[in-house]
Design a protein around this motif. Structure first.
Motif, PDB file in Angstrom:
ATOM      1  N   THR A   1       0.865  -1.178   0.000  1.00  0.00           N
ATOM      2  CA  THR A   1       0.000   0.000   0.000  1.00  0.00           C
ATOM      3  C   THR A   1       0.897   1.222   0.000  1.00  0.00           C
ATOM      4  N   VAL A   2       0.818   2.038  -1.046  1.00  0.00           N
ATOM      5  CA  VAL A   2       1.611   3.261  -1.119  1.00  0.00           C
ATOM      6  C   VAL A   2       0.886   4.360  -0.349  1.00  0.00           C
ATOM      7  N   VAL A   3       1.567   4.918   0.639  1.00  0.00           N
ATOM      8  CA  VAL A   3       0.980   5.973   1.472  1.00  0.00           C
ATOM      9  C   VAL A   3       1.285   7.347   0.899  1.00  0.00           C
ATOM     10  N   GLY A   4       2.466   7.494   0.283  1.00  0.00           N
ATOM     11  CA  GLY A   4       2.881   8.770  -0.278  1.00  0.00           C
ATOM     12  C   GLY A   4       4.337   9.034   0.024  1.00  0.00           C
ATOM     13  N   GLY A   5       5.007   9.789  -0.870  1.00  0.00           N
ATOM     14  CA  GLY A   5       6.434  10.023  -0.680  1.00  0.00           C
ATOM     15  C   GLY A   5       7.182   8.703  -0.644  1.00  0.00           C
TER      16      GLY A   5
ATOM     17  N   LEU B   1      11.584   1.352  -5.766  1.00  0.00           N
ATOM     18  CA  LEU B   1      12.635   2.288  -6.124  1.00  0.00           C
ATOM     19  C   LEU B   1      12.235   3.706  -5.758  1.00  0.00           C
ATOM     20  N   PHE B   2      13.082   4.373  -4.973  1.00  0.00           N
ATOM     21  CA  PHE B   2      12.864   5.762  -4.593  1.00  0.00           C
ATOM     22  C   PHE B   2      13.439   6.640  -5.696  1.00  0.00           C
ATOM     23  N   GLY B   3      12.587   7.448  -6.308  1.00  0.00           N
ATOM     24  CA  GLY B   3      13.009   8.298  -7.412  1.00  0.00           C
ATOM     25  C   GLY B   3      12.844   9.770  -7.095  1.00  0.00           C
ATOM     26  N   GLY B   4      12.362  10.513  -8.091  1.00  0.00           N
ATOM     27  CA  GLY B   4      12.112  11.934  -7.903  1.00  0.00           C
ATOM     28  C   GLY B   4      13.200  12.852  -8.396  1.00  0.00           C
TER      29      GLY B   4
ATOM     30  N   PRO C   1       7.293   2.415  -7.947  1.00  0.00           N
ATOM     31  CA  PRO C   1       7.982   3.695  -7.753  1.00  0.00           C
ATOM     32  C   PRO C   1       7.483   4.410  -6.495  1.00  0.00           C
ATOM     33  N   LEU C   2       8.413   4.807  -5.663  1.00  0.00           N
ATOM     34  CA  LEU C   2       8.123   5.597  -4.477  1.00  0.00           C
ATOM     35  C   LEU C   2       8.942   6.884  -4.532  1.00  0.00           C
ATOM     36  N   HIS C   3       8.619   7.836  -3.608  1.00  0.00           N
ATOM     37  CA  HIS C   3       9.421   9.052  -3.492  1.00  0.00           C
ATOM     38  C   HIS C   3       9.401   9.825  -4.805  1.00  0.00           C
TER      39      HIS C   3
ATOM     40  N   THR D   1       8.354  19.885  -3.350  1.00  0.00           N
ATOM     41  CA  THR D   1       8.771  20.753  -4.449  1.00  0.00           C
ATOM     42  C   THR D   1      10.227  20.537  -4.858  1.00  0.00           C
ATOM     43  N   HIS D   2      11.043  19.906  -4.022  1.00  0.00           N
ATOM     44  CA  HIS D   2      12.430  19.648  -4.420  1.00  0.00           C
ATOM     45  C   HIS D   2      12.574  18.346  -5.208  1.00  0.00           C
ATOM     46  N   PHE D   3      11.467  17.656  -5.449  1.00  0.00           N
ATOM     47  CA  PHE D   3      11.475  16.532  -6.385  1.00  0.00           C
ATOM     48  C   PHE D   3      11.300  17.117  -7.786  1.00  0.00           C
TER      49      PHE D   3
END
Length: 247
Positions: free
Chosen positions: A5-9, A171-174, A206-208, A213-215
């Motif tokens: 479950t993706v919560v956000g960020g 994978l944490f991206g952004g 994909p997460l993060h 705003t810095h993503f």
């Protein structure tokens, strides 16, 4: 059965091997968050409040020093969790249990192995601090890679050499950027495609990739990069707050 479950960020809830696992807990509302000489701005809140997550057996904390990966409600989550695995710095600052790189910690049927991560270009640690990633494995369970805020594909290659079969990667991206370092501090979408290829995974979560705003990239960049590579079938990203099963 493994569910996500993706919560956000950077925050997701995994049901894995009978455990409820939370990655980098961030449950604070949108707003401005001072961080040293910077102010980081959160633009969207979590899809689920902390109370809705319920029981937590394990927190996987890639690092504690940045508010987009551990916020105030996240700190309370760590304090209440029976076990949080993280870096030596996080162990000293927030009471996590240190898990050095390539060491493992068994929780019931689940083996958690710390894997290398670097939060930016070579030599960035004096500015960004230390971070870690994780690999989850167990008898009869899919092998999962949780990257944390890693920007190094060389580290991904090291992980692939140690774990020749990785079924799914969170994978944490952004493509994170701040004025402190003139380089991306996390994977960009093209890097995420390459990481998936290196690992040979069957699924990518994909997460993060949203909420701050810095993503500099978001989910649309990820989808476009995987489509261009002919790998759209690897992506799993239903609406935040929705649980899905990893096949």
């Amino acid at each position: 059965m493994t569910t996500v479950t993706v919560v956000g960020g950077p925050t997701a809830v995994l049901e894995y091997g009978g455990l409820r696992v939370v990655t980098d807990p961030t449950f604070d509302p949108p707003g401005d968050y001072p961080f040293g000489p910077l102010t980081l701005t959160k633009t969207s809140g979590p899809a689920l409040p902390r109370a809705a997550v319920g029981r937590i057996d394990l927190v996987l904390l890639s690092h504690d020093q940045h508010p987009d990966n551990l916020d105030e409600e996240g700190r309370r989550t760590v304090a209440a969790a029976p076990l949080t695995l993280s870096t030596a710095d996080a162990a000293a600052r927030v009471g996590a249990t240190e898990l050095p790189t390539w060491r493992h910690h068994d929780v019931g049927p689940v083996r958690v192995t710390a894997v290398p991560a670097r939060h930016g270009p070579p030599g960035c640690e004096a500015v960004t601090g230390t971070v870690t990633g994780f690999v989850l494995s167990g008898e009869g369970l899919p092998t999962l890679y949780v990257s944390g805020d890693n920007a190094s594909l060389d580290h991904v290659r090291e992980i692939a050499a140690r774990f020749p079969r990785v079924d799914a990667a969170l994978l944490f991206g952004g493509a994170v950027r701040t004025p402190l370092i003139d380089a991306k501090l996390t994977l960009d979408a093209a890097d995420m495609v390459e990481a998936a290829r290196i690992l040979g995974v069957r699924r990518v979560v994909p997460l993060h990739v949203e909420g701050w705003t810095h993503f500099t990239e978001d989910e649309s960049h990820v989808r476009a990069a995987f489509a261009e590579a002919g790998l759209s079938g690897l992506l799993i990203r239903p609406p935040d707050g929705t649980s899905f099963t990893l096949p």
